[in-house]
Enzyme design. Structure first.
Site, PDB file in Angstrom:
ATOM      1  N   HIS A  17      66.536  49.922  44.616  1.00 25.85           N
ATOM      2  CA  HIS A  17      66.749  50.757  45.807  1.00 25.85           C
ATOM      3  C   HIS A  17      68.218  50.706  46.243  1.00 25.85           C
ATOM      4  CE1 HIS A  17      62.272  50.006  46.874  1.00 25.85           C
ATOM      5  NE2 HIS A  17      62.383  51.291  46.598  1.00 25.85           N
ATOM      6  N   LYS A  41      48.180  50.176  50.853  1.00 28.19           N
ATOM      7  CA  LYS A  41      47.016  49.385  51.284  1.00 28.19           C
ATOM      8  C   LYS A  41      47.333  47.924  51.555  1.00 28.19           C
ATOM      9  CE  LYS A  41      43.583  52.068  48.841  1.00 28.19           C
ATOM     10  NZ  LYS A  41      43.491  52.164  47.397  1.00 28.19           N
ATOM     11  N   ARG A  90      62.984  56.547  37.210  1.00 29.59           N
ATOM     12  CA  ARG A  90      63.128  55.425  36.280  1.00 29.59           C
ATOM     13  C   ARG A  90      62.585  55.757  34.903  1.00 29.59           C
ATOM     14  NH1 ARG A  90      60.314  51.687  40.640  1.00 29.59           N
ATOM     15  NH2 ARG A  90      59.449  53.766  40.964  1.00 29.59           N
ATOM     16  N   SER A 128      58.807  47.976  43.577  1.00 28.98           N
ATOM     17  CA  SER A 128      58.285  47.136  44.658  1.00 28.98           C
ATOM     18  C   SER A 128      56.880  46.643  44.338  1.00 28.98           C
ATOM     19  CB  SER A 128      58.262  47.917  45.976  1.00 28.98           C
ATOM     20  OG  SER A 128      59.561  48.252  46.365  1.00 28.98           O
TER      21      SER A 128
HETATM   22  P1  ADP Z   1      57.428  55.447  47.533  1.00 25.40           P
HETATM   23  O1  ADP Z   1      56.154  54.848  48.051  1.00 25.40           O
HETATM   24  O2  ADP Z   1      57.914  56.620  48.336  1.00 25.40           O
HETATM   25  O3  ADP Z   1      57.450  55.715  46.053  1.00 25.40           O
HETATM   26  P2  ADP Z   1      59.264  53.276  46.955  1.00 25.40           P
HETATM   27  O4  ADP Z   1      59.960  52.380  47.918  1.00 25.40           O
HETATM   28  O5  ADP Z   1      58.392  52.668  45.929  1.00 25.40           O
HETATM   29  O6  ADP Z   1      58.497  54.309  47.865  1.00 25.40           O
HETATM   30  O7  ADP Z   1      60.344  54.179  46.211  1.00 25.40           O
HETATM   31  C1  ADP Z   1      61.203  55.008  46.939  1.00 25.40           C
HETATM   32  C2  ADP Z   1      62.097  55.762  45.965  1.00 25.40           C
HETATM   33  O8  ADP Z   1      62.939  54.825  45.318  1.00 25.40           O
HETATM   34  C3  ADP Z   1      61.333  56.500  44.857  1.00 25.40           C
HETATM   35  O9  ADP Z   1      61.997  57.721  44.567  1.00 25.40           O
HETATM   36  C4  ADP Z   1      61.442  55.586  43.684  1.00 25.40           C
HETATM   37  O10 ADP Z   1      61.420  56.305  42.463  1.00 25.40           O
HETATM   38  C5  ADP Z   1      62.819  54.988  43.928  1.00 25.40           C
HETATM   39  N1  ADP Z   1      62.941  53.679  43.303  1.00 25.40           N
HETATM   40  C6  ADP Z   1      62.184  52.597  43.483  1.00 25.40           C
HETATM   41  N2  ADP Z   1      62.595  51.580  42.697  1.00 25.40           N
HETATM   42  C7  ADP Z   1      63.654  52.064  42.011  1.00 25.40           C
HETATM   43  C8  ADP Z   1      64.508  51.530  41.011  1.00 25.40           C
HETATM   44  N3  ADP Z   1      64.356  50.308  40.513  1.00 25.40           N
HETATM   45  N4  ADP Z   1      65.482  52.325  40.518  1.00 25.40           N
HETATM   46  C9  ADP Z   1      65.614  53.586  40.975  1.00 25.40           C
HETATM   47  N5  ADP Z   1      64.852  54.159  41.892  1.00 25.40           N
HETATM   48  C10 ADP Z   1      63.875  53.413  42.400  1.00 25.40           C
END
Ligand code: ADP
Length: 160
Positions: A17, A41, A90, A128
């Site tokens: 992120h 959840k 990714r 995450s």
């Molecule tokens: P969501 O529930 O909206 O997917 P996340 O926090 O999991 O929330 O992800 C938010 C955004 O960050 C998404 O577009 C996801 O693809 C991107 N993202 C998450 N981890 C990474 C990473 N390691 N590298 C690049 N983008 C990421």
């Protein structure tokens, strides 16, 4: 002038992120990170904790702001004058989900574009949800999470 919004759950914020935030900021000069109130959840952190963690990790970056939202991301983007949604890509699994989301959001709000950025190769496998699985099994996540997040997790462990 473009005003990008980077929405997500950030439960927890990962190095992936942060990598994406830095890239977005470099491209646009400003970026708002929007934390979804609902983190699925089994949330690891409350909304306030996720906001605090992002503030600790990114607070010093010029042009970056952090906020939260509930409901549709396009409604939040519209209400706050954002014309771009920034998302990360990714792998092909992300692509399928994000492609559908982007086209659906465009249907809902045609004036808002979704842009995708790829993270640095080393964060391509960081998510995450994977972090939560590793943590639940007592594994080492120090290669994937910012030191600020690791510190809060350590404090939490010490208290239990
Ligand atoms: P969501 O529930 O909206 O997917 P996340 O926090 O999991 O929330 O992800 C938010 C955004 O960050 C998404 O577009 C996801 O693809 C991107 N993202 C998450 N981890 C990474 C990473 N390691 N590298 C690049 N983008 C990421």
């Amino acid at each position: 002038m473009v005003h990008p919004l980077f929405p997500g759950s950030f439960d927890p914020p990962t190095l992936g992120h942060l990598d994406l935030c830095r890239r977005g900021l470099r491209l646009f000069g400003r970026l708002t990170v929007a934390v979804a109130e609902n983190a699925g959840k089994h949330p690891l952190f409350t909304l306030q904790e996720r906001l605090d963690l992002l503030e600790r990790c990114l607070g010093g970056l010029e042009g970056l702001s952090i906020t939260s939202f509930r409901g549709l991301v396009v409604d939040h983007a519209r209400a706050h004058g954002h014309d771009i949604l920034l998302r990360g890509l990714r792998d092909t699994q992300d692509f399928e989900y994000e492609y559908r989301m982007a086209l659906t959001n465009r249907e809902l709000a045609p004036e808002i574009e979704t842009l995708f950025l790829m993270p640095s190769l080393e964060y391509t496998f960081t998510s995450s949800s994977l972090m939560k699985e590793i943590l639940a099994c007592g594994g080492d996540v120090s290669a994937f999470l910012p030191p600020e997040v690791l510190e809060v997790l350590r404090d939490r462990n010490d208290r239990t």
